[in-house]
Design a protein around this motif. Structure first.
Motif, PDB file in Angstrom:
ATOM      1  N   GLY A   1       0.771  -1.232   0.000  1.00 37.36           N
ATOM      2  CA  GLY A   1       0.000   0.000   0.000  1.00 37.36           C
ATOM      3  C   GLY A   1       0.803   1.282   0.000  1.00 37.36           C
ATOM      4  N   GLU A   2       2.136   1.218   0.014  1.00 37.78           N
ATOM      5  CA  GLU A   2       2.990   2.401   0.035  1.00 37.78           C
ATOM      6  C   GLU A   2       3.731   2.529  -1.293  1.00 37.78           C
ATOM      7  OE1 GLU A   2       6.961   3.942   2.365  1.00 37.78           O
ATOM      8  OE2 GLU A   2       5.584   2.635   3.435  1.00 37.78           O
ATOM      9  N   ILE A   3       3.717   3.732  -1.867  1.00 41.92           N
ATOM     10  CA  ILE A   3       4.411   3.951  -3.136  1.00 41.92           C
ATOM     11  C   ILE A   3       5.915   3.868  -2.901  1.00 41.92           C
ATOM     12  CG2 ILE A   3       4.883   5.566  -5.021  1.00 41.92           C
ATOM     13  CD1 ILE A   3       2.077   6.732  -4.552  1.00 41.92           C
ATOM     14  N   ILE A   4       6.555   2.942  -3.626  1.00 42.39           N
ATOM     15  CA  ILE A   4       8.003   2.779  -3.488  1.00 42.39           C
ATOM     16  C   ILE A   4       8.735   2.978  -4.808  1.00 42.39           C
ATOM     17  CG2 ILE A   4       7.810   1.197  -1.533  1.00 42.39           C
ATOM     18  CD1 ILE A   4       8.722  -0.959  -3.777  1.00 42.39           C
ATOM     19  N   GLY A   5       7.975   3.109  -5.905  1.00 43.47           N
ATOM     20  CA  GLY A   5       8.625   3.244  -7.191  1.00 43.47           C
ATOM     21  C   GLY A   5       7.637   3.463  -8.309  1.00 43.47           C
TER      22      GLY A   5
ATOM     23  N   LEU B   1      12.876   1.891  -8.385  1.00 47.59           N
ATOM     24  CA  LEU B   1      12.633   2.309  -7.008  1.00 47.59           C
ATOM     25  C   LEU B   1      12.811   3.817  -6.884  1.00 47.59           C
ATOM     26  CD1 LEU B   1      14.585  -0.482  -5.087  1.00 47.59           C
ATOM     27  CD2 LEU B   1      12.103  -0.258  -5.319  1.00 47.59           C
ATOM     28  N   LEU B   2      12.049   4.453  -5.989  1.00 53.32           N
ATOM     29  CA  LEU B   2      12.180   5.893  -5.767  1.00 53.32           C
ATOM     30  C   LEU B   2      13.449   6.238  -5.000  1.00 53.32           C
ATOM     31  CD1 LEU B   2       8.528   6.865  -4.786  1.00 53.32           C
ATOM     32  CD2 LEU B   2       9.674   7.263  -6.954  1.00 53.32           C
ATOM     33  N   GLU B   3      13.834   5.374  -4.077  1.00 55.20           N
ATOM     34  CA  GLU B   3      15.006   5.631  -3.241  1.00 55.20           C
ATOM     35  C   GLU B   3      16.168   4.728  -3.631  1.00 55.20           C
ATOM     36  OE1 GLU B   3      14.557   6.224   1.020  1.00 55.20           O
ATOM     37  OE2 GLU B   3      12.398   5.965   0.730  1.00 55.20           O
ATOM     38  N   ASP B   4      17.361   5.285  -3.599  1.00 58.43           N
ATOM     39  CA  ASP B   4      18.568   4.524  -3.879  1.00 58.43           C
ATOM     40  C   ASP B   4      19.042   3.867  -2.585  1.00 58.43           C
ATOM     41  OD1 ASP B   4      20.865   3.443  -4.877  1.00 58.43           O
ATOM     42  OD2 ASP B   4      21.814   5.356  -5.379  1.00 58.43           O
TER      43      ASP B   4
ATOM     44  N   GLN C   1      21.792  -2.229  -1.275  1.00 59.97           N
ATOM     45  CA  GLN C   1      21.255  -3.473  -1.810  1.00 59.97           C
ATOM     46  C   GLN C   1      20.602  -4.327  -0.727  1.00 59.97           C
ATOM     47  OE1 GLN C   1      23.924  -5.669  -4.286  1.00 59.97           O
ATOM     48  NE2 GLN C   1      22.408  -7.223  -4.759  1.00 59.97           N
ATOM     49  N   SER C   2      21.144  -4.336   0.460  1.00 61.62           N
ATOM     50  CA  SER C   2      20.591  -5.162   1.539  1.00 61.62           C
ATOM     51  C   SER C   2      19.229  -4.671   2.028  1.00 61.62           C
ATOM     52  CB  SER C   2      21.565  -5.203   2.720  1.00 61.62           C
ATOM     53  OG  SER C   2      21.728  -3.898   3.260  1.00 61.62           O
ATOM     54  N   LYS C   3      18.850  -3.429   1.703  1.00 60.82           N
ATOM     55  CA  LYS C   3      17.565  -2.870   2.155  1.00 60.82           C
ATOM     56  C   LYS C   3      16.533  -2.756   1.047  1.00 60.82           C
ATOM     57  CE  LYS C   3      19.445  -0.537   6.067  1.00 60.82           C
ATOM     58  NZ  LYS C   3      18.957   0.199   7.191  1.00 60.82           N
ATOM     59  N   ARG C   4      16.901  -3.166  -0.157  1.00 54.82           N
ATOM     60  CA  ARG C   4      15.949  -3.113  -1.274  1.00 54.82           C
ATOM     61  C   ARG C   4      14.947  -4.245  -1.142  1.00 54.82           C
ATOM     62  NH1 ARG C   4      20.832  -2.441  -5.383  1.00 54.82           N
ATOM     63  NH2 ARG C   4      21.343  -0.303  -4.802  1.00 54.82           N
ATOM     64  N   PRO C   5      13.677  -3.953  -1.466  1.00 56.61           N
ATOM     65  CA  PRO C   5      12.686  -5.030  -1.406  1.00 56.61           C
ATOM     66  C   PRO C   5      12.930  -6.056  -2.511  1.00 56.61           C
ATOM     67  CG  PRO C   5      11.698  -3.047  -2.332  1.00 56.61           C
ATOM     68  CD  PRO C   5      13.087  -2.681  -1.898  1.00 56.61           C
ATOM     69  N   ALA C   6      12.739  -7.318  -2.194  1.00 58.42           N
ATOM     70  CA  ALA C   6      12.873  -8.376  -3.199  1.00 58.42           C
ATOM     71  C   ALA C   6      11.804  -8.160  -4.263  1.00 58.42           C
ATOM     72  CB  ALA C   6      12.708  -9.737  -2.543  1.00 58.42           C
ATOM     73  N   PRO C   7      12.067  -8.419  -5.476  1.00 59.02           N
ATOM     74  CA  PRO C   7      13.236  -9.023  -6.098  1.00 59.02           C
ATOM     75  C   PRO C   7      14.265  -8.010  -6.612  1.00 59.02           C
ATOM     76  CG  PRO C   7      11.474  -8.974  -7.683  1.00 59.02           C
ATOM     77  CD  PRO C   7      10.936  -8.361  -6.402  1.00 59.02           C
ATOM     78  N   PHE C   8      14.183  -6.745  -6.188  1.00 59.77           N
ATOM     79  CA  PHE C   8      15.106  -5.721  -6.673  1.00 59.77           C
ATOM     80  C   PHE C   8      16.537  -5.993  -6.201  1.00 59.77           C
ATOM     81  CE2 PHE C   8      11.135  -3.480  -7.195  1.00 59.77           C
ATOM     82  CZ  PHE C   8      11.341  -2.704  -8.324  1.00 59.77           C
ATOM     83  N   THR C   9      17.460  -6.103  -7.147  1.00 60.70           N
ATOM     84  CA  THR C   9      18.881  -6.215  -6.825  1.00 60.70           C
ATOM     85  C   THR C   9      19.611  -4.935  -7.226  1.00 60.70           C
ATOM     86  OG1 THR C   9      19.319  -7.301  -8.934  1.00 60.70           O
ATOM     87  CG2 THR C   9      18.936  -8.725  -7.015  1.00 60.70           C
ATOM     88  N   THR C  10      18.973  -4.148  -8.100  1.00 66.41           N
ATOM     89  CA  THR C  10      19.462  -2.827  -8.485  1.00 66.41           C
ATOM     90  C   THR C  10      18.287  -1.867  -8.388  1.00 66.41           C
ATOM     91  OG1 THR C  10      18.979  -3.164 -10.827  1.00 66.41           O
ATOM     92  CG2 THR C  10      21.186  -3.791 -10.091  1.00 66.41           C
ATOM     93  N   ILE C  11      18.543  -0.598  -8.587  1.00 73.48           N
ATOM     94  CA  ILE C  11      17.477   0.407  -8.500  1.00 73.48           C
ATOM     95  C   ILE C  11      16.470   0.244  -9.632  1.00 73.48           C
ATOM     96  CG2 ILE C  11      17.012   2.913  -8.569  1.00 73.48           C
ATOM     97  CD1 ILE C  11      18.426   1.881  -6.053  1.00 73.48           C
ATOM     98  N   GLU C  12      16.927  -0.236 -10.774  1.00 71.56           N
ATOM     99  CA  GLU C  12      16.105  -0.286 -11.978  1.00 71.56           C
ATOM    100  C   GLU C  12      16.266  -1.628 -12.679  1.00 71.56           C
ATOM    101  OE1 GLU C  12      17.112   2.098 -15.882  1.00 71.56           O
ATOM    102  OE2 GLU C  12      16.341   3.462 -14.350  1.00 71.56           O
ATOM    103  N   HIS C  13      15.143  -2.167 -13.141  1.00 74.49           N
ATOM    104  CA  HIS C  13      15.152  -3.422 -13.901  1.00 74.49           C
ATOM    105  C   HIS C  13      14.305  -3.228 -15.159  1.00 74.49           C
ATOM    106  CE1 HIS C  13      17.007  -6.080 -10.867  1.00 74.49           C
ATOM    107  NE2 HIS C  13      16.495  -5.206 -10.025  1.00 74.49           N
ATOM    108  N   ASN C  14      14.791  -3.738 -16.298  1.00 74.14           N
ATOM    109  CA  ASN C  14      14.104  -3.590 -17.579  1.00 74.14           C
ATOM    110  C   ASN C  14      13.538  -4.921 -18.056  1.00 74.14           C
ATOM    111  OD1 ASN C  14      14.707  -0.794 -17.960  1.00 74.14           O
ATOM    112  ND2 ASN C  14      16.797  -1.403 -18.399  1.00 74.14           N
ATOM    113  N   PHE C  15      12.383  -4.831 -18.755  1.00 74.46           N
ATOM    114  CA  PHE C  15      11.680  -6.007 -19.247  1.00 74.46           C
ATOM    115  C   PHE C  15      11.124  -5.728 -20.633  1.00 74.46           C
ATOM    116  CE2 PHE C  15      11.605  -5.929 -14.698  1.00 74.46           C
ATOM    117  CZ  PHE C  15      11.951  -7.222 -14.353  1.00 74.46           C
TER     118      PHE C  15
END
Length: 85
Positions: free
Chosen positions: A19-23, A40-43, A46-60
């Motif tokens: 329910g919280e905007i994160i990205g 993600l909105l915040e940089d 890596q240990s604090k990023r929500p799964a499955p994010f391993t980087t700030i940005e992922h492309n598909f």
């Protein structure tokens, strides 16, 4: 973790976690093939990023592929286009 997407405009979504905007999720390009990006909105470290994010940005290649990666979030469409003036 429960993700959801709320459409802001065609090709643009808020990315919510519990329910919280994160990205955001956006479509790039004016013609196919499009690129869909989850960012993600915040940089965060890596240990604090929500799964499955391993980087700030992922492309598909598709929105469906992105949604599968997020665990099939609920997608709320923009209803303004169906409202009468």
């Amino acid at each position: 973790m429960t993700y959801s997407l709320t459409q802001l405009a065609p090709g643009a979504y808020d990315l919510l976690l519990n329910g919280e905007i994160i990205g955001s999720v956006v479509r790039s390009g004016s013609r196919q093939p499009y690129t869909w990006t989850a960012e993600l909105l915040e940089d965060l470290p890596q240990s604090k990023r929500p799964a499955p994010f391993t980087t700030i940005e992922h492309n598909f290649s598709t929105l469906e592929e992105l949604c599968t990666w997020l665990g099939d979030p609920q997608v709320k469409a923009n209803r303004r286009e169906s409202e009468s003036l």
